[in-house]
Design a protein around this motif. Structure first.
Motif, mmCIF file in Angstrom:
data_model
loop_
_atom_site.group_PDB
_atom_site.id
_atom_site.type_symbol
_atom_site.label_atom_id
_atom_site.label_comp_id
_atom_site.label_asym_id
_atom_site.label_seq_id
_atom_site.Cartn_x
_atom_site.Cartn_y
_atom_site.Cartn_z
ATOM 1 N N ARG A 21 0.853 -1.186 0.000
ATOM 2 C CA ARG A 21 0.000 0.000 0.000
ATOM 3 C C ARG A 21 0.885 1.231 0.000
ATOM 4 O O ARG A 21 1.689 1.427 0.916
ATOM 5 N N LEU A 22 0.716 2.037 -1.011
ATOM 6 C CA LEU A 22 1.443 3.295 -1.102
ATOM 7 C C LEU A 22 0.589 4.421 -0.535
ATOM 8 O O LEU A 22 -0.626 4.414 -0.687
ATOM 9 N N SER A 23 1.260 5.370 0.069
ATOM 10 C CA SER A 23 0.576 6.530 0.640
ATOM 11 C C SER A 23 1.073 7.802 -0.035
ATOM 12 O O SER A 23 2.258 7.935 -0.317
ATOM 13 N N CYS A 24 0.163 8.710 -0.251
ATOM 14 C CA CYS A 24 0.504 10.028 -0.767
ATOM 15 C C CYS A 24 -0.097 11.046 0.199
ATOM 16 O O CYS A 24 -1.305 11.315 0.161
ATOM 17 N N ALA A 25 0.749 11.565 1.059
ATOM 18 C CA ALA A 25 0.303 12.549 2.038
ATOM 19 C C ALA A 25 0.419 13.945 1.446
ATOM 20 O O ALA A 25 1.473 14.320 0.915
ATOM 21 N N ARG A 26 -0.662 14.696 1.532
ATOM 22 C CA ARG A 26 -0.711 16.018 0.912
ATOM 23 C C ARG A 26 -0.735 17.095 1.982
ATOM 24 O O ARG A 26 -1.495 17.007 2.931
ATOM 25 N N SER A 27 0.104 18.077 1.818
ATOM 26 C CA SER A 27 0.101 19.200 2.755
ATOM 27 C C SER A 27 -0.900 20.229 2.275
ATOM 28 O O SER A 27 -1.360 20.201 1.131
ATOM 29 N N GLY A 28 -1.243 21.138 3.146
ATOM 30 C CA GLY A 28 -2.156 22.196 2.756
ATOM 31 C C GLY A 28 -3.600 21.809 2.972
ATOM 32 O O GLY A 28 -3.920 20.703 3.401
ATOM 33 N N ARG A 29 -4.455 22.721 2.640
ATOM 34 C CA ARG A 29 -5.877 22.553 2.879
ATOM 35 C C ARG A 29 -6.478 21.548 1.907
ATOM 36 O O ARG A 29 -6.106 21.508 0.738
ATOM 37 N N SER A 30 -7.386 20.746 2.403
ATOM 38 C CA SER A 30 -8.094 19.813 1.532
ATOM 39 C C SER A 30 -8.928 20.583 0.526
ATOM 40 O O SER A 30 -9.440 21.670 0.818
ATOM 41 N N SER A 31 -9.067 20.026 -0.629
ATOM 42 C CA SER A 31 -9.807 20.695 -1.691
ATOM 43 C C SER A 31 -10.649 19.682 -2.444
ATOM 44 O O SER A 31 -10.166 18.616 -2.810
ATOM 45 N N ARG A 32 -11.882 20.027 -2.684
ATOM 46 C CA ARG A 32 -12.775 19.134 -3.424
ATOM 47 C C ARG A 32 -12.425 19.070 -4.895
ATOM 48 O O ARG A 32 -12.872 18.159 -5.593
ATOM 49 N N THR A 33 -11.665 20.018 -5.360
ATOM 50 C CA THR A 33 -11.323 20.032 -6.783
ATOM 51 C C THR A 33 -9.930 19.470 -7.055
ATOM 52 O O THR A 33 -9.463 19.514 -8.184
ATOM 53 N N LEU A 34 -9.311 18.914 -6.021
ATOM 54 C CA LEU A 34 -7.952 18.389 -6.189
ATOM 55 C C LEU A 34 -8.010 16.961 -6.735
ATOM 56 O O LEU A 34 -8.707 16.107 -6.199
ATOM 57 N N THR A 35 -7.269 16.715 -7.771
ATOM 58 C CA THR A 35 -7.091 15.372 -8.307
ATOM 59 C C THR A 35 -5.703 14.880 -7.930
ATOM 60 O O THR A 35 -4.713 15.587 -8.123
ATOM 61 N N THR A 36 -5.675 13.687 -7.373
ATOM 62 C CA THR A 36 -4.403 13.064 -6.999
ATOM 63 C C THR A 36 -4.224 11.810 -7.826
ATOM 64 O O THR A 36 -5.156 11.017 -7.957
ATOM 65 N N ALA A 37 -3.042 11.651 -8.372
ATOM 66 C CA ALA A 37 -2.794 10.527 -9.261
ATOM 67 C C ALA A 37 -1.494 9.828 -8.912
ATOM 68 O O ALA A 37 -0.633 10.380 -8.214
ATOM 69 N N TRP A 38 -1.391 8.617 -9.403
ATOM 70 C CA TRP A 38 -0.158 7.839 -9.288
ATOM 71 C C TRP A 38 0.347 7.550 -10.698
ATOM 72 O O TRP A 38 -0.425 7.162 -11.584
#
Length: 125
Positions: A18-35
């Motif tokens: 299981r890979l983790s991608c921890a994001r700093s900053g405020r959560s955003s509904r328009t943010l797309t996270t990809a691998w």
């Protein structure tokens, strides 16, 4: 957005990581996270995307049915669960994120303006 990828390692074929991608900053509904993943001498290839904070997920054909995405909003982290791993999955895996990506472009490396460092995944046969 700053990204921190982790969770890579060495696993036998058929195993899981299981890979983790921890994001700093405020959560955003328009943010797309990809691998994405990359092997030496080849272009970086799309693996999976959590489109606009989970409204939809997308997977490369090569990983469909084996990889899943999940998220922990409290930790602002997206996870890539990789099951039934194959030697062909061996690569450096990168997480990437960007705001307001158009759905037709989630597969494109150029769509993402924020990248984490890679994490090595090695699958032995």
């Amino acid at each position: 957005v700053q990204l921190q990828a982790s969770g890579g390692g060495l696993v036998q074929a058929g195993g899981s990581l299981r890979l983790s991608c921890a994001r700093s900053g405020r959560s955003s509904r328009t943010l797309t996270t990809a691998w994405f993943r990359q092997v030496p001498g080849k272009e970086r290839e799309f693996v999976a995307a959590d489109f606009r904070s989970g409204s939809t997920t997308y997977f490369a054909d090569s990983v469909k049915g084996r990889f899943t995405l999940s998220r922990d909003n409290a930790k602002n982290t997206v996870y890539l669960q990789m099951n039934s791993l194959k030697p062909d999955d061996t690569a450096v895996y990168y997480c990437a994120a960007s705001e307001r990506i158009i759905v037709s472009t989630v597969y494109r490396e150029s769509s993402y303006s924020n990248w984490g460092q890679g994490t090595q995944v090695t699958v032995s046969s």
